[in-house]
Design an enzyme around this catalytic site. Structure first.
Site, PDB file in Angstrom:
ATOM      1  CG  ASP B   9      -7.219  33.458  23.308  1.00  0.00           C
ATOM      2  OD1 ASP B   9      -7.814  33.036  22.302  1.00  0.00           O
ATOM      3  OD2 ASP B   9      -6.214  32.905  23.789  1.00  0.00           O
ATOM      4  CG  ASP B  11      -8.358  27.361  22.432  1.00  0.00           C
ATOM      5  OD1 ASP B  11      -9.173  26.682  23.072  1.00  0.00           O
ATOM      6  OD2 ASP B  11      -8.419  27.526  21.202  1.00  0.00           O
TER       7      ASP B  11
END
Lengths: 178, 178
Positions: B9, B11
């Site tokens: 991922d 963020d």
């Protein structure tokens, strides 16, 4: 029961991108190529090297993917599929960073019933898991573990081993029988 | 042997996006919130309604995701993993169409060894198939079929049932033992 998932490609499946490339090429170079010149070839194979670079530059510019025409019957059939299946739009787009927002805006305009949740913009589609994949490129279909539907295109006429669909109407009939 | 795949991922895992949201919020509203105000909450839960809309607008603007700081040790550890595994960057980004190019440019700046082929910008991550997923959101980890690594964040402190990692150094140790 969980809905089955369909991964649908954008360029040359939902969107007539090849047609736009050809039109742009002819416009830049004052040529009059038609789709027949490109049978079994990618557009980039037939353009000469200098002009190849020119058209590559165009494809990288913001806006190129924004006004591509929708393929015939795509809206009606994708909408119908969306009611029965989980439809994901999966586009190999990260090579063209300026295309990303254009593609979201294009989908919002022509396929407003598709949520941003169901859009995948990627490079290598082998990371995508679904039950069906509709795509015009063998490289995307060959690693897919579900059922594959090859959307017929000028450049894939020589490819065998996949169920081939010449139109969205044919895809509609396939899913009517699933 | 085929390399195993890791879906990482962006963020609050590779990029300190929460920190930027907080800084932006404080700047707009002349507040002085710190991360401690947000324990076990998403940023959007604690901001009042009027200010929530203001910060949402900021997040939708071009450039918001472009200058986010890189998380400590992310570059070194992702680079090391990239040598042994197939690393895919998977970001739930399609909700924010203006973030898409920013995210590609950010990756190109800080993680130039990651090809556009290995980037996935999507909405619902349940369509992604890989062997490992590193993420800070339970909603992304819970549908994943491979091994899950929860990257610790202010908003996920109450979530149980996942192996939790407080830093990239801890993730490095995990993969050293795989």
């Amino acid at each position: 029961m969980t809905k089955k998932r369909i991964a649908i490609d954008m360029d040359d499946v939902m969107a007539a991108t090849g047609r736009k490339i050809l039109k742009t090429y002819n416009h830049i170079n004052s040529t009059a190529f038609t789709e027949q010149h490109f049978e079994n070839k990618s557009y980039f194979e037939i353009f000469d090297e200098k002009n190849y670079h020119k058209i590559r530059e165009e494809v990288f510019k913001p806006g190129f993917f924004r006004d591509v025409e929708v393929m015939a019957d795509a809206i009606e059939v994708v909408k119908k599929l969306h009611e029965i299946y989980e439809v994901f739009i999966v586009s190999a787009a990260t090579e063209f960073p300026n295309s990303l927002k254009d593609k979201m805006d294009w989908l919002e305009e022509h396929f407003p019933f598709i949520s941003w949740r169901n859009v995948v913009l990627c490079g290598d589609k082998s990371i995508v898991a679904a039950d069906y994949m509709i795509d015009d490129h063998e490289k995307n279909l060959k690693t897919f573990k579900g059922k594959t539907l090859m959307f017929s295109a000028i450049h894939n006429q020589m490819v065998n081993g996949y169920q081939r669909f010449k139109s969205w109407k044919e895809i509609e009939v396939f899913f009517d029988n699933e």
